[in-house]
Design an enzyme around this catalytic site. Sequence first.
Site, mmCIF file in Angstrom:
data_model
loop_
_atom_site.group_PDB
_atom_site.id
_atom_site.type_symbol
_atom_site.label_atom_id
_atom_site.label_comp_id
_atom_site.label_asym_id
_atom_site.label_seq_id
_atom_site.Cartn_x
_atom_site.Cartn_y
_atom_site.Cartn_z
ATOM 1 N N CYS A 91 40.201 40.277 42.343
ATOM 2 C CA CYS A 91 40.960 39.832 43.081
ATOM 3 C C CYS A 91 41.166 41.315 43.872
ATOM 4 O O CYS A 91 40.549 41.384 44.899
ATOM 5 C CB CYS A 91 42.163 39.779 42.127
ATOM 6 S SG CYS A 91 43.891 39.267 42.949
ATOM 7 N N HIS A 196 40.865 35.792 38.458
ATOM 8 C CA HIS A 196 40.950 36.946 37.353
ATOM 9 C C HIS A 196 39.955 36.164 36.037
ATOM 10 O O HIS A 196 40.784 35.684 35.021
ATOM 11 C CB HIS A 196 42.416 37.051 36.947
ATOM 12 C CG HIS A 196 43.242 37.742 37.676
ATOM 13 N ND1 HIS A 196 43.263 39.034 37.755
ATOM 14 C CD2 HIS A 196 43.749 37.434 38.973
ATOM 15 C CE1 HIS A 196 44.011 39.494 38.788
ATOM 16 N NE2 HIS A 196 44.454 38.444 39.429
ATOM 17 N N GLU A 198 39.110 37.687 33.735
ATOM 18 C CA GLU A 198 39.317 38.547 32.388
ATOM 19 C C GLU A 198 40.384 38.065 31.766
ATOM 20 O O GLU A 198 40.777 38.272 30.545
ATOM 21 C CB GLU A 198 39.529 40.094 32.683
ATOM 22 C CG GLU A 198 40.886 40.338 33.515
ATOM 23 C CD GLU A 198 41.149 39.905 34.926
ATOM 24 O OE1 GLU A 198 41.969 40.212 35.536
ATOM 25 O OE2 GLU A 198 39.857 39.308 35.452
#
Length: 219
Positions: A91, A196, A198
Amino acid sequence: MPARKSATASDSQPLIGVVALQGAAAEHVAAFRRAGARAVEVRVPADLDGVDAVALPGGESTTMSHLLRTSGLFDALSERLAGGMPAFGTCAGMILLAVDVLDGRPDQRCFGAIDISVRRNAFGRQVASFEAELTADGLDEPFKAVFIRAPWVERAGDSVEVLAEITPASNSSTDGVPSSVPVLCRSGPILVSSFHPELTADDRIHQLFLDMVGASMAR
Protein backbone atom coordinates in the site's frame (compact mmCIF):
# COMPACT_ATOMS: atom_id res chain seq x y z
CA MET A 1 21.53 -8.74 19.91
CA PRO A 2 18.78 -10.89 21.59
CA ALA A 3 15.98 -8.46 20.72
CA ARG A 4 16.66 -9.14 17.03
CA LYS A 5 15.73 -12.84 17.24
CA SER A 6 12.37 -14.54 17.48
CA ALA A 7 11.94 -17.29 19.99
CA THR A 8 12.33 -20.08 17.40
CA ALA A 9 14.52 -18.45 14.77
CA SER A 10 18.09 -19.43 13.94
CA ASP A 11 20.82 -17.20 12.60
CA SER A 12 20.62 -19.03 9.25
CA GLN A 13 17.21 -17.49 8.58
CA PRO A 14 17.01 -14.08 6.90
CA LEU A 15 16.54 -11.02 9.08
CA ILE A 16 13.78 -8.74 7.79
CA GLY A 17 13.62 -5.15 8.99
CA VAL A 18 10.09 -3.74 9.06
CA VAL A 19 9.95 0.06 8.96
CA ALA A 20 7.90 0.95 12.04
CA LEU A 21 7.30 4.69 11.74
CA GLN A 22 3.60 4.30 10.95
CA GLY A 23 1.19 1.58 9.88
CA ALA A 24 0.88 -2.15 10.47
CA ALA A 25 4.51 -2.91 11.29
CA ALA A 26 3.72 -5.38 14.09
CA GLU A 27 1.47 -7.37 11.76
CA HIS A 28 4.27 -7.64 9.19
CA VAL A 29 6.72 -8.77 11.86
CA ALA A 30 4.29 -11.47 12.98
CA ALA A 31 3.67 -12.64 9.39
CA PHE A 32 7.38 -12.91 8.61
CA ARG A 33 8.00 -14.85 11.80
CA ARG A 34 5.14 -17.24 11.02
CA ALA A 35 6.68 -17.73 7.56
CA GLY A 36 9.98 -18.75 9.14
CA ALA A 37 12.09 -15.60 9.09
CA ARG A 38 13.51 -13.39 11.79
CA ALA A 39 11.97 -9.93 11.85
CA VAL A 40 12.61 -6.70 13.75
CA GLU A 41 11.13 -3.22 13.75
CA VAL A 42 13.24 -0.44 12.21
CA ARG A 43 12.95 3.15 13.45
CA VAL A 44 16.43 4.67 13.10
CA PRO A 45 19.36 3.99 10.72
CA ALA A 46 21.21 1.85 13.26
CA ASP A 47 18.30 -0.61 13.23
CA LEU A 48 19.28 -1.55 9.67
CA ASP A 49 22.53 -3.13 10.90
CA GLY A 50 22.51 -6.81 9.97
CA VAL A 51 19.19 -6.62 8.13
CA ASP A 52 19.00 -8.73 4.96
CA ALA A 53 15.85 -7.12 3.54
CA VAL A 54 13.29 -4.49 4.44
CA ALA A 55 9.51 -4.18 4.41
CA LEU A 56 7.64 -0.88 4.17
CA PRO A 57 4.08 -1.26 5.49
CA GLY A 58 0.88 0.56 4.69
CA GLY A 59 -0.02 3.88 6.26
CA GLU A 60 -0.20 7.41 4.89
CA SER A 61 2.52 7.81 2.28
CA THR A 62 3.15 11.56 2.70
CA THR A 63 3.39 11.18 6.49
CA MET A 64 5.70 8.20 6.10
CA SER A 65 7.87 10.15 3.65
CA HIS A 66 8.18 12.95 6.22
CA LEU A 67 8.99 10.54 9.07
CA LEU A 68 11.59 8.75 6.96
CA ARG A 69 13.37 12.05 6.43
CA THR A 70 13.19 13.28 10.03
CA SER A 71 14.36 9.92 11.41
CA GLY A 72 17.33 9.79 9.03
CA LEU A 73 16.04 6.54 7.57
CA PHE A 74 15.37 7.85 4.07
CA ASP A 75 19.01 8.31 3.10
CA ALA A 76 20.09 5.14 4.90
CA LEU A 77 17.44 3.09 3.12
CA SER A 78 18.20 4.71 -0.22
CA GLU A 79 21.82 3.61 0.09
CA ARG A 80 20.86 0.02 0.96
CA LEU A 81 18.27 -0.19 -1.83
CA ALA A 82 20.78 1.17 -4.35
CA GLY A 83 23.11 -1.61 -3.22
CA GLY A 84 20.53 -4.26 -4.12
CA MET A 85 18.83 -4.94 -0.77
CA PRO A 86 15.45 -6.68 -1.30
CA ALA A 87 12.37 -4.69 -0.30
CA PHE A 88 8.66 -5.41 0.07
CA GLY A 89 6.22 -2.48 0.00
CA THR A 90 2.51 -2.78 0.78
CA CYS A 91 0.00 0.00 0.00
CA ALA A 92 1.84 3.17 1.13
CA GLY A 93 5.05 1.14 1.00
CA MET A 94 4.41 0.48 -2.68
CA ILE A 95 4.02 4.23 -3.25
CA LEU A 96 7.32 4.92 -1.49
CA LEU A 97 9.19 2.36 -3.60
CA ALA A 98 7.76 3.60 -6.92
CA VAL A 99 9.45 5.83 -9.49
CA ASP A 100 6.42 8.10 -9.97
CA VAL A 101 3.50 9.10 -7.74
CA LEU A 102 0.91 10.59 -10.06
CA ASP A 103 -0.97 12.62 -7.44
CA GLY A 104 1.57 12.98 -4.64
CA ARG A 105 2.56 16.17 -2.88
CA PRO A 106 5.40 18.18 -4.45
CA ASP A 107 7.62 17.59 -1.42
CA GLN A 108 6.95 13.85 -1.26
CA ARG A 109 10.06 11.74 -1.84
CA CYS A 110 10.13 8.18 -3.13
CA PHE A 111 12.93 5.65 -3.44
CA GLY A 112 12.49 4.91 -7.16
CA ALA A 113 13.32 1.24 -6.52
CA ILE A 114 10.78 -0.21 -8.97
CA ASP A 115 9.80 1.23 -12.36
CA ILE A 116 6.11 1.83 -11.76
CA SER A 117 3.82 4.85 -11.67
CA VAL A 118 1.18 4.69 -8.94
CA ARG A 119 -1.93 6.66 -8.09
CA ARG A 120 -2.68 7.24 -4.41
CA ASN A 121 -6.14 6.29 -3.04
CA ALA A 122 -7.11 5.18 -6.55
CA PHE A 123 -9.73 2.71 -5.33
CA GLY A 124 -11.50 5.36 -3.25
CA ARG A 125 -11.64 6.61 0.31
CA GLN A 126 -11.75 4.59 3.53
CA VAL A 127 -15.46 3.80 3.09
CA ALA A 128 -14.64 2.17 -0.26
CA SER A 129 -12.27 -0.35 1.35
CA PHE A 130 -12.94 -3.92 0.24
CA GLU A 131 -11.67 -7.49 0.02
CA ALA A 132 -11.16 -9.46 -3.17
CA GLU A 133 -10.01 -12.91 -4.23
CA LEU A 134 -6.87 -12.49 -6.35
CA THR A 135 -5.28 -14.98 -8.67
CA ALA A 136 -1.54 -14.35 -8.50
CA ASP A 137 1.37 -15.85 -10.40
CA GLY A 138 3.35 -18.07 -8.07
CA LEU A 139 0.38 -18.96 -5.84
CA ASP A 140 -1.58 -22.19 -6.35
CA GLU A 141 -4.80 -20.87 -4.84
CA PRO A 142 -6.47 -17.41 -4.85
CA PHE A 143 -5.39 -14.95 -2.17
CA LYS A 144 -7.95 -12.90 -0.21
CA ALA A 145 -6.58 -9.36 -0.50
CA VAL A 146 -7.55 -6.46 1.78
CA PHE A 147 -7.64 -3.06 0.05
CA ILE A 148 -7.77 0.05 2.30
CA ARG A 149 -7.53 3.46 0.58
CA ALA A 150 -5.31 1.58 -1.80
CA PRO A 151 -3.17 2.81 -4.69
CA TRP A 152 -2.97 1.08 -8.02
CA VAL A 153 -0.31 0.84 -10.71
CA GLU A 154 -1.03 2.91 -13.83
CA ARG A 155 2.26 2.17 -15.57
CA ALA A 156 4.65 -0.75 -15.23
CA GLY A 157 8.03 -0.56 -16.93
CA ASP A 158 9.53 -3.30 -19.09
CA SER A 159 11.55 -4.62 -16.16
CA VAL A 160 8.43 -5.12 -14.02
CA GLU A 161 6.59 -8.43 -13.78
CA VAL A 162 2.88 -8.04 -13.03
CA LEU A 163 1.86 -10.92 -10.74
CA ALA A 164 -1.79 -9.98 -10.14
CA GLU A 165 -4.40 -7.59 -11.51
CA ILE A 166 -7.90 -6.57 -10.49
CA THR A 167 -10.89 -4.96 -12.18
CA PRO A 168 -11.68 -1.72 -10.29
CA ALA A 169 -15.23 -0.96 -9.19
CA SER A 170 -17.04 1.97 -10.78
CA ASN A 171 -16.78 3.98 -7.53
CA SER A 172 -13.01 4.34 -7.85
CA SER A 173 -11.74 7.89 -7.49
CA THR A 174 -10.11 8.02 -10.92
CA ASP A 175 -12.04 9.18 -14.01
CA GLY A 176 -11.95 6.77 -16.93
CA VAL A 177 -11.55 3.65 -14.79
CA PRO A 178 -9.37 1.08 -16.62
CA SER A 179 -10.61 -2.45 -17.22
CA SER A 180 -7.86 -3.88 -15.01
CA VAL A 181 -4.93 -2.58 -12.98
CA PRO A 182 -1.81 -4.25 -11.56
CA VAL A 183 -1.89 -4.69 -7.78
CA LEU A 184 1.06 -7.05 -7.21
CA CYS A 185 4.35 -6.46 -9.02
CA ARG A 186 7.93 -7.68 -8.87
CA SER A 187 11.17 -6.40 -10.33
CA GLY A 188 14.53 -7.85 -9.35
CA PRO A 189 14.64 -7.91 -5.52
CA ILE A 190 11.60 -5.61 -5.12
CA LEU A 191 8.03 -6.81 -4.45
CA VAL A 192 5.09 -4.40 -4.09
CA SER A 193 1.37 -4.80 -3.46
CA SER A 194 -1.57 -2.40 -3.43
CA PHE A 195 -3.21 -4.46 -0.70
CA HIS A 196 -2.40 -5.51 2.87
CA PRO A 197 -1.33 -9.18 3.04
CA GLU A 198 -0.27 -8.68 6.66
CA LEU A 199 -3.93 -8.21 7.69
CA THR A 200 -4.83 -11.81 6.83
CA ALA A 201 -3.76 -15.17 8.25
CA ASP A 202 -2.47 -16.17 4.81
CA ASP A 203 1.31 -15.69 4.73
CA ARG A 204 1.96 -16.78 1.14
CA ILE A 205 2.80 -13.28 -0.13
CA HIS A 206 5.31 -12.89 2.68
CA GLN A 207 6.72 -16.32 1.81
CA LEU A 208 7.00 -15.23 -1.83
CA PHE A 209 9.11 -12.30 -0.70
CA LEU A 210 11.23 -14.52 1.55
CA ASP A 211 11.93 -16.75 -1.46
CA MET A 212 13.15 -13.64 -3.30
CA VAL A 213 15.34 -12.72 -0.32
CA GLY A 214 16.79 -16.24 -0.25
CA ALA A 215 17.60 -16.09 -3.96
CA SER A 216 19.26 -12.70 -3.48
CA MET A 217 21.35 -13.94 -0.55
CA ALA A 218 22.46 -17.00 -2.53
CA ARG A 219 23.99 -14.88 -5.31
